[in-house]
Motif scaffolding. Sequence first.
Motif, mmCIF file in Angstrom:
data_model
loop_
_atom_site.group_PDB
_atom_site.id
_atom_site.type_symbol
_atom_site.label_atom_id
_atom_site.label_comp_id
_atom_site.label_asym_id
_atom_site.label_seq_id
_atom_site.Cartn_x
_atom_site.Cartn_y
_atom_site.Cartn_z
ATOM 1 N N PRO B 11 24.369 29.184 60.716
ATOM 2 C CA PRO B 11 25.040 29.921 59.630
ATOM 3 C C PRO B 11 24.629 29.429 58.253
ATOM 4 O O PRO B 11 24.472 30.232 57.325
ATOM 5 C CB PRO B 11 26.516 29.643 59.898
ATOM 6 C CG PRO B 11 26.600 29.393 61.341
ATOM 7 C CD PRO B 11 25.315 28.718 61.728
ATOM 8 N N GLY B 15 23.003 31.746 55.328
ATOM 9 C CA GLY B 15 23.549 31.790 53.981
ATOM 10 C C GLY B 15 22.491 31.477 52.945
ATOM 11 O O GLY B 15 22.429 32.089 51.880
ATOM 12 N N GLU B 19 20.307 33.984 49.624
ATOM 13 C CA GLU B 19 20.115 33.744 48.202
ATOM 14 C C GLU B 19 18.815 34.304 47.674
ATOM 15 O O GLU B 19 18.567 34.264 46.464
ATOM 16 C CB GLU B 19 20.183 32.233 47.924
ATOM 17 C CG GLU B 19 21.573 31.676 48.176
ATOM 18 C CD GLU B 19 21.701 30.236 47.770
ATOM 19 O OE1 GLU B 19 20.797 29.732 47.087
ATOM 20 O OE2 GLU B 19 22.685 29.615 48.150
ATOM 21 N N LEU B 145 28.671 39.277 54.114
ATOM 22 C CA LEU B 145 29.657 38.196 54.038
ATOM 23 C C LEU B 145 29.147 37.056 53.167
ATOM 24 O O LEU B 145 29.882 36.494 52.356
ATOM 25 C CB LEU B 145 29.948 37.698 55.457
ATOM 26 C CG LEU B 145 31.099 36.713 55.585
ATOM 27 C CD1 LEU B 145 32.327 37.229 54.882
ATOM 28 C CD2 LEU B 145 31.414 36.486 57.049
ATOM 29 N N GLU B 146 27.858 36.718 53.326
ATOM 30 C CA GLU B 146 27.331 35.614 52.524
ATOM 31 C C GLU B 146 27.351 35.960 51.049
ATOM 32 O O GLU B 146 27.774 35.181 50.205
ATOM 33 C CB GLU B 146 25.871 35.326 52.917
ATOM 34 C CG GLU B 146 25.659 34.972 54.359
ATOM 35 C CD GLU B 146 25.324 36.198 55.186
ATOM 36 O OE1 GLU B 146 26.197 37.056 55.327
ATOM 37 O OE2 GLU B 146 24.190 36.279 55.677
ATOM 38 N N SER B 149 30.927 36.024 49.636
ATOM 39 C CA SER B 149 31.571 34.730 49.419
ATOM 40 C C SER B 149 30.872 33.952 48.312
ATOM 41 O O SER B 149 31.519 33.256 47.527
ATOM 42 C CB SER B 149 31.655 33.921 50.700
ATOM 43 O OG SER B 149 30.470 33.964 51.383
ATOM 44 N N LEU B 150 29.562 34.058 48.199
ATOM 45 C CA LEU B 150 28.874 33.357 47.114
ATOM 46 C C LEU B 150 29.319 33.903 45.763
ATOM 47 O O LEU B 150 29.598 33.146 44.832
ATOM 48 C CB LEU B 150 27.356 33.508 47.251
ATOM 49 C CG LEU B 150 26.688 32.578 48.254
ATOM 50 C CD1 LEU B 150 25.241 32.956 48.440
ATOM 51 C CD2 LEU B 150 26.785 31.151 47.798
#
Lengths: 182, 253
Positions: B11, B15, B19, B145-146, B149-150
């Motif tokens: 995970p 994530g 980026e 989701l990543e 949340s970031l």
Amino acid sequence: MSYYSLPQIQTDAQKVPCTTLLPLPHLGHLSGNPSQTLENNTSLSLPLWLAEMLLIAPAPNTPAAITMDLPPPLQHRVVNALKANPVTLDLRAQAPHFYALGARMLELFEDEDLVEVLLETFRTRAVEIADRASGGVGGRAAGDEGGFLLGLEEEEKRLWEASREGSASVGKWLGSERVEDL
Amino acid sequence: MALPLPPGLTPAETGFLCETELVTVIPRQRLESLELLGGPTQPLNPPFPTPLPLWLALLLKKQRRANIQPPAWLTLSSLRTILDFETDDRTAAVFSPPPALPQPTTIPDPDLPYLSPGTVELSTPFLKDTHTTSAQEGALPYHWLELASLLLASAADDFPDADAIRILIRDLREVRMSKLRKGFKVLEGGAGLKINGVGGLEVAEVRGFVGGVVDGLRRLGRAREEMRREREEEGGDTGGVADEDGSEDEMGL
């Protein structure tokens, strides 16, 4: 299969019941009569790797040394119990490497019923493991909590750990960007 | 010594890969075009919105030189639509649809060998352009989701309603994970499970478990597969010797 795989070695070390077909000289100590011949039709408990070797006839006209039966963890009683309710059975008490033992037995015997039962058991218990790993309560009996997890055999323990690790890494990553310092 | 890492992305790695996605940035200061490995970025002229990679956008945001504009799918109305879709009883077996893919750039040619460069089509995690920010409303892209949340962690003030969005994202995650887990009941040693529209972090979470289950089922079913194959071969050629195992992995090159 892998020579160095520890689960494989431990699986093959599990005992299976065998019956001798030939009298075997000098091996009487295996059935408690030292320094005598091992008689025909004696029941023995041999490790799987040895039993598998002896099961094969050495030459086309020479009979094999032993014949093998299904080990106790895979006999009718257990199979019926698994058909009834796979989740409540303590597989670890049957054999620490239950499924691996089942797979090896299926290589030597052909048993459609056993295949089906094992597949269904594995699948049902895997779903149960996933439910518990994600923290679902879902109406399990409160007293049963420890029981199921203690009864997991080796392969299921690995699934349990993989499942916990997955959730833990996601939680860790999602939580870590709060304090991240670029 | 054998590498102890599990196969596949963890995970944290998924994530990290998120980026590289492009996001729209509203700069507060001028910045020249930077020569990055993936190509040059556009120069930043306030107040014009400019696309930048997420890691660069987060860096600028931290230094208070820019603001990040949330993508179209990360708004309250869009997320509510998606959540309604997910929780609807009629769609209990499927995930919400992913955004539309860009047009295919290659033509499938059955005569070319597998994986030849002329026929390889990039798909979601590797698509260069974002797919994550240009996703239309009402569709969750692969890294939803990543990215969510970031952005909520570093750029919460750029959202008009960050708390409500946090709650919606959390609900979405729970609903989708429970759908994924329901799919475990029908895992097979050889067959596949259709989970179109699942996200990167969700896959990473269950990868270890699902891999273990499918592997175990495969091993248990191996005897049955061999019996079936022997029966087929005996039916095919009379009295032919059964082939050795191992032909399952060969690709017809």
